[in-house]
Design an enzyme around this catalytic site. Structure first.
Site, short mmCIF file in Angstrom:
data_model
loop_
_atom_site.label_atom_id
_atom_site.label_comp_id
_atom_site.label_asym_id
_atom_site.label_seq_id
_atom_site.Cartn_x
_atom_site.Cartn_y
_atom_site.Cartn_z
N SER A 122 0.81 -1.22 0.00
CA SER A 122 0.00 0.00 0.00
C SER A 122 0.84 1.27 0.00
O SER A 122 1.91 1.32 0.62
CB SER A 122 -0.86 -0.02 1.26
N GLU A 124 0.18 3.65 1.72
CA GLU A 124 0.24 4.10 3.13
C GLU A 124 1.63 3.87 3.72
O GLU A 124 1.99 4.46 4.72
CB GLU A 124 -0.79 3.33 3.97
N TYR A 146 -1.50 0.55 10.78
CA TYR A 146 -1.79 -0.13 9.51
C TYR A 146 -0.60 0.00 8.56
O TYR A 146 -0.14 -0.99 7.98
CB TYR A 146 -3.04 0.49 8.87
N1 GDD Z 1 -12.29 7.45 6.06
C1 GDD Z 1 -12.42 8.78 6.12
N2 GDD Z 1 -13.59 9.33 6.61
N3 GDD Z 1 -11.40 9.55 5.70
C2 GDD Z 1 -11.55 10.89 5.75
C3 GDD Z 1 -12.73 11.51 6.22
C4 GDD Z 1 -13.80 10.68 6.67
O1 GDD Z 1 -14.84 11.14 7.11
N4 GDD Z 1 -12.57 12.86 6.12
C5 GDD Z 1 -11.35 13.07 5.61
N5 GDD Z 1 -10.73 11.90 5.39
C6 GDD Z 1 -9.35 11.74 4.86
C7 GDD Z 1 -8.48 10.86 5.73
O2 GDD Z 1 -7.98 11.57 6.85
C8 GDD Z 1 -7.40 10.47 4.73
O3 GDD Z 1 -6.40 11.47 4.67
C9 GDD Z 1 -8.15 10.45 3.38
O4 GDD Z 1 -9.41 11.08 3.61
C10 GDD Z 1 -8.39 9.08 2.79
O5 GDD Z 1 -8.95 8.24 3.77
P1 GDD Z 1 -9.53 6.77 3.42
O6 GDD Z 1 -10.49 6.85 2.30
O7 GDD Z 1 -10.02 6.19 4.71
O8 GDD Z 1 -8.28 5.98 2.83
P2 GDD Z 1 -6.75 5.88 3.32
O9 GDD Z 1 -5.93 6.73 2.39
O10 GDD Z 1 -6.60 6.10 4.76
O11 GDD Z 1 -6.43 4.35 3.06
C11 GDD Z 1 -6.88 3.67 1.90
O12 GDD Z 1 -5.89 3.67 0.90
C12 GDD Z 1 -4.71 2.95 1.22
C13 GDD Z 1 -3.75 3.11 0.04
O13 GDD Z 1 -3.09 4.33 0.15
C14 GDD Z 1 -7.25 2.24 2.32
O14 GDD Z 1 -7.89 1.60 1.23
C15 GDD Z 1 -6.04 1.44 2.69
O15 GDD Z 1 -6.40 0.09 2.95
C16 GDD Z 1 -5.05 1.51 1.52
O16 GDD Z 1 -3.89 0.78 1.83
#
Ligand code: GDD
Length: 323
Positions: A122, A124, A146
């Site tokens: 990832s 991440e 994670y």
């Molecule tokens: N979930 C979420 N909910 N994220 C939010 C929100 C909210 O209400 N508001 C803002 N965000 C911001 C988070 O702080 C983060 O910076 C961004 O939106 C993306 O969050 P997510 O969609 O939860 O994804 P992620 O980037 O943390 O992780 C995803 O992508 C990774 C690859 O880079 C996941 O799919 C991981 O499993 C994956 O590895």
């Protein structure tokens, strides 16, 4: 050809299963037993794949699954994949997302050492990024339990390749979305929220940090890259990304605009959704994948938002009509 997919009931697992079926593979998927097995994302292909009960926490069950499937290719997509949960359940996250990879690799080494192995790594892992854009040799600086667990998964895969000569690859995938994305992730939370507001089912949408930037692609394009990595003459690691980053705010802006609304009228930034440590910017450079695999994304950012919003509006409209 026979393939075994862990995490087959997830977003990527379901798209990958479809892709492999279209290529004539026999597809086996690992699922955890549960009292309410629905596997919604697999309904349309449920009779075409074989599901095996096993668990990344149970070494013996993984070996048994490999004996049953006798795969040519193994895709390890299962994980505890929601970043915020990794702070509330850090040990469980490590068990699934880190040590789970070791268990899978040990089972492959023991039962199917000639199978090709794909590890879902990832972006991440780049976390508090040390260079932009991020590529295969950019050093990692994970910012969540994670991310730390995924770094373990990445390096144990590289290590098994180097120690035991396994055909093991690590795909470093940037964020990828679709109408099958879980509702807790920000893109789906937004498109579901937009649909609810449009249909009068909700009045506001509470999000966290609107300034975070991500390189968002379409999941269907990304599972194609996984398969391509396993068709190469040599195992190697690849970054998969679009090369364009947008803020959460931009995503929300476009999603609301697509139904004729303004995000400013509905979105509330709520500190409850902020993370203890944030990843501010992820932007990938997939040049190596373009050159060696011939991979490139086909669905654009705008198209993806459109597809997701339309799917959520349709789904909720159906529910409303059935009432
Ligand atoms: N979930 C979420 N909910 N994220 C939010 C929100 C909210 O209400 N508001 C803002 N965000 C911001 C988070 O702080 C983060 O910076 C961004 O939106 C993306 O969050 P997510 O969609 O939860 O994804 P992620 O980037 O943390 O992780 C995803 O992508 C990774 C690859 O880079 C996941 O799919 C991981 O499993 C994956 O590895």
């Amino acid at each position: 050809m026979r393939a075994l997919i862990t995490g087959v009931s997830g977003q990527d697992g379901s798209y990958l299963a479809e892709l492999l079926l279209s290529k004539g593979y026999e597809v086996f998927g690992i699922v955890r037993r549960s009292s309410s097995e629905t596997h919604e994302r697999l309904t349309h292909i449920r009779d075409k794949i074989e599901l095996i009960h096993a668990d990344l926490l149970d070494q013996v069950s993984l070996s048994q699954a490999l004996k049953r499937a006798r795969p040519d290719e193994v895709y390890n997509l299962a994980a505890q994949s929601f970043v915020p949960t990794s702070w509330t359940q850090p040990v469980l996250t490590a068990e699934f997302t880190a040590v789970g990879v070791s268990r899978m690799l040990e089972a492959v080494r023991d039962v199917a050492p000639n199978a090709k192995f794909y590890q879902a790594s990832s972006s991440e892992m780049f976390g508090k990024v040390l260079e932009t854009p991020q590529r295969e040799n950019t050093p990692f600086y994970p910012r969540s339990p994670y991310g730390v667990a995924k770094v373990y998964g990445h390096f144990i895969t590289v290590n098994y390749r180097e120690s035991y000569n396994l055909f093991a690859v690590s795909g470093i995938l940037f964020n990828h979305e679709s109408p099958r994305r879980g509702f807790e992730f920000v893109t789906r939370k937004i498109t579901d929220g937009v649909a609810r507001i449009k249909l009068g089912l909700a009045k506001e949408l509470r999000l966290g940090n609107l300034d975070a930037k991500r390189d968002w692609g379409f999941a269907g394009d990304y599972v194609r890259a996984m398969w391509m990595m396993l068709q190469q003459p040599k195992p190697d690691d690849y970054v998969i990304a679009t090369g364009v980053a947008h803020t959460v705010r931009e995503f929300a802006d476009k999603a609301f605009q697509s139904v004729g609304l303004k995000y400013q009228d509905f979105v509330v930034s709520d500190p409850a959704f902020y993370r203890p440590a944030e990843v501010d910017l992820l932007l990938g450079d997939a040049t190596k994948a373009q050159k060696n695999l011939g991979w490139k994304p086909e669905v654009s950012f705008d198209q993806m938002i459109q597809i997701m919003v339309e799917a959520d509006v349709r789904r909720l409209q159906d529910t409303v009509n059935r009432r």
